[in-house]
Design a protein around this motif. Structure first.
Motif, PDB file in Angstrom:
ATOM      1  N   MET A   1       0.842  -1.203   0.000  1.00 51.73           N
ATOM      2  CA  MET A   1       0.000   0.000   0.000  1.00 51.73           C
ATOM      3  C   MET A   1       0.876   1.251   0.000  1.00 51.73           C
ATOM      4  N   PRO A   2       0.660   2.160  -0.947  1.00 51.17           N
ATOM      5  CA  PRO A   2       1.476   3.380  -0.977  1.00 51.17           C
ATOM      6  C   PRO A   2       1.155   4.294   0.201  1.00 51.17           C
ATOM      7  N   LEU A   3       2.116   5.107   0.559  1.00 50.41           N
ATOM      8  CA  LEU A   3       1.880   6.112   1.584  1.00 50.41           C
ATOM      9  C   LEU A   3       0.856   7.120   1.098  1.00 50.41           C
ATOM     10  N   LEU A   4       1.019   7.597  -0.126  1.00 49.74           N
ATOM     11  CA  LEU A   4       0.080   8.527  -0.758  1.00 49.74           C
ATOM     12  C   LEU A   4      -0.478   7.904  -2.033  1.00 49.74           C
ATOM     13  N   HIS A   5      -1.765   8.089  -2.238  1.00 54.16           N
ATOM     14  CA  HIS A   5      -2.425   7.538  -3.422  1.00 54.16           C
ATOM     15  C   HIS A   5      -3.369   8.599  -3.970  1.00 54.16           C
ATOM     16  N   LEU A   6      -3.129   9.037  -5.196  1.00 55.22           N
ATOM     17  CA  LEU A   6      -3.978  10.014  -5.858  1.00 55.22           C
ATOM     18  C   LEU A   6      -4.512   9.414  -7.153  1.00 55.22           C
ATOM     19  N   ARG A   7      -5.809   9.587  -7.393  1.00 56.40           N
ATOM     20  CA  ARG A   7      -6.414   9.137  -8.637  1.00 56.40           C
ATOM     21  C   ARG A   7      -7.413  10.184  -9.133  1.00 56.40           C
ATOM     22  N   GLY A   8      -7.209  10.597 -10.375  1.00 55.74           N
ATOM     23  CA  GLY A   8      -8.145  11.507 -11.024  1.00 55.74           C
ATOM     24  C   GLY A   8      -8.298  12.842 -10.315  1.00 55.74           C
ATOM     25  N   VAL A   9      -7.217  13.336  -9.711  1.00 56.27           N
ATOM     26  CA  VAL A   9      -7.306  14.555  -8.911  1.00 56.27           C
ATOM     27  C   VAL A   9      -7.366  15.788  -9.813  1.00 56.27           C
ATOM     28  N   VAL A  31       2.935   7.435  -4.089  1.00 59.77           N
ATOM     29  CA  VAL A  31       4.211   7.692  -3.433  1.00 59.77           C
ATOM     30  C   VAL A  31       4.352   6.704  -2.290  1.00 59.77           C
ATOM     31  N   ALA A  32       5.381   5.883  -2.353  1.00 61.73           N
ATOM     32  CA  ALA A  32       5.624   4.892  -1.305  1.00 61.73           C
ATOM     33  C   ALA A  32       6.652   5.416  -0.314  1.00 61.73           C
ATOM     34  N   ALA A  33       6.694   4.789   0.854  1.00 62.89           N
ATOM     35  CA  ALA A  33       7.766   5.085   1.804  1.00 62.89           C
ATOM     36  C   ALA A  33       9.103   4.854   1.110  1.00 62.89           C
ATOM     37  N   HIS A  34      10.071   5.692   1.415  1.00 64.22           N
ATOM     38  CA  HIS A  34      11.417   5.637   0.834  1.00 64.22           C
ATOM     39  C   HIS A  34      11.489   6.215  -0.575  1.00 64.22           C
ATOM     40  N   ASP A  35      10.357   6.580  -1.179  1.00 63.67           N
ATOM     41  CA  ASP A  35      10.386   7.146  -2.525  1.00 63.67           C
ATOM     42  C   ASP A  35      11.132   8.477  -2.545  1.00 63.67           C
ATOM     43  N   ARG A  36      11.809   8.740  -3.663  1.00 60.65           N
ATOM     44  CA  ARG A  36      12.425  10.043  -3.926  1.00 60.65           C
ATOM     45  C   ARG A  36      11.869  10.526  -5.259  1.00 60.65           C
ATOM     46  N   VAL A  37      10.973  11.491  -5.190  1.00 58.95           N
ATOM     47  CA  VAL A  37      10.256  11.959  -6.370  1.00 58.95           C
ATOM     48  C   VAL A  37      10.532  13.438  -6.569  1.00 58.95           C
ATOM     49  N   SER A  38      10.862  13.824  -7.787  1.00 56.61           N
ATOM     50  CA  SER A  38      10.978  15.245  -8.117  1.00 56.61           C
ATOM     51  C   SER A  38       9.915  15.594  -9.147  1.00 56.61           C
TER      52      SER A  38
END
Length: 231
Positions: A1-9, A31-38
């Motif tokens: 399960m991701p930490l953050l989950h967005l759909r159709g926002v 966005v999962a735990a440990h993810d590095r997203v820019s």
């Protein structure tokens, strides 16, 4: 399960004499735990609007936002505030320091909403975090007497002092020179790794964006995966 989950926002804003202004148009993101997203994109593309939704400051016009599998739309305002305070650390582009407080007092502000050891040891924890960002000599200096780069580092220390699970950084190196900016990004990566936290960075800095494991570009209100960074 991701930490953050967005759909159709989506996110739109009313205008005085015309149609609503559509900023986000069907954003999907996990966005999962440990993810590095820019996230990169032109000015006005919706980057900061998206960051506010990720951090539970704002809510979408339509779509689903879940934190740890819990739908944010079903939470009351107080619950969202508590969850944001416990889970999210913000590094704002506009530092948002309290002018009458010292550097240490600004960093300790989030700890006033906690309990137990962190509350009673807030000054020590704030001082230790300021030392980590290279400001041990400015602990008792008022925010108004700090340079722009020093204020940025205080803001970063404040965001990290509660060891959040999700760090949201809006142009975290914008007021810093290249060397200091590199150290700050090292610190953000280090603290995120220690806490098992996700780090989402909005930036125009190619070097900062390239540090992420995933680079996304926001174009016309939508997120796209990208292998090349262009602001």
């Amino acid at each position: 399960m991701p930490l953050l989950h967005l759909r159709g926002v989506t996110r739109q804003f009313a205008t005085i004499d015309g149609p609503a202004l559509q900023i986000l148009k069907g954003v999907d993101l996990d966005v999962a735990a440990h993810d590095r997203v820019s996230i990169v994109g032109r000015s006005g593309s919706g980057k900061s609007t998206l960051l506010n939704i990720l951090g539970l400051i704002d809510q979408p016009t339509t779509g689903i936002v879940e934190l740890d599998g819990e739908p944010v739309a079903l939470m009351g305002g107080r619950m969202r505030d508590r969850l944001r305070g416990a889970t999210v650390g913000f590094v704002f582009q506009q530092f948002n320091l309290i002018e009458g407080l010292t550097a240490a007092e600004n960093v300790a502000v989030p700890l006033h909403y906690g309990a137990g050891r962190r509350y009673w040891q807030r000054h020590r924890l704030a001082s230790e975090m300021l030392e980590r960002v290279g400001l041990s000599h400015r602990i008792d200096t008022k925010a108004t007497n700090l340079s722009g780069g020093e204020q940025q580092r205080v803001a970063i220390a404040r965001a990290l002092v509660r060891s959040p699970r999700l760090i949201l950084a809006d142009e975290p190196t914008g007021a810093l020179d290249i060397e200091t900016g590199g150290r700050i990004m090292d610190l953000l990566d280090e603290v995120a790794a220690d806490a098992g936290a996700a780090l989402v960075t909005i930036t125009h800095d190619v070097a900062v964006a390239a540090r992420a494991s995933r680079m996304l570009r926001i174009v016309d209100g939508r997120l796209e995966q990208t292998s090349a960074v262009a602001a």
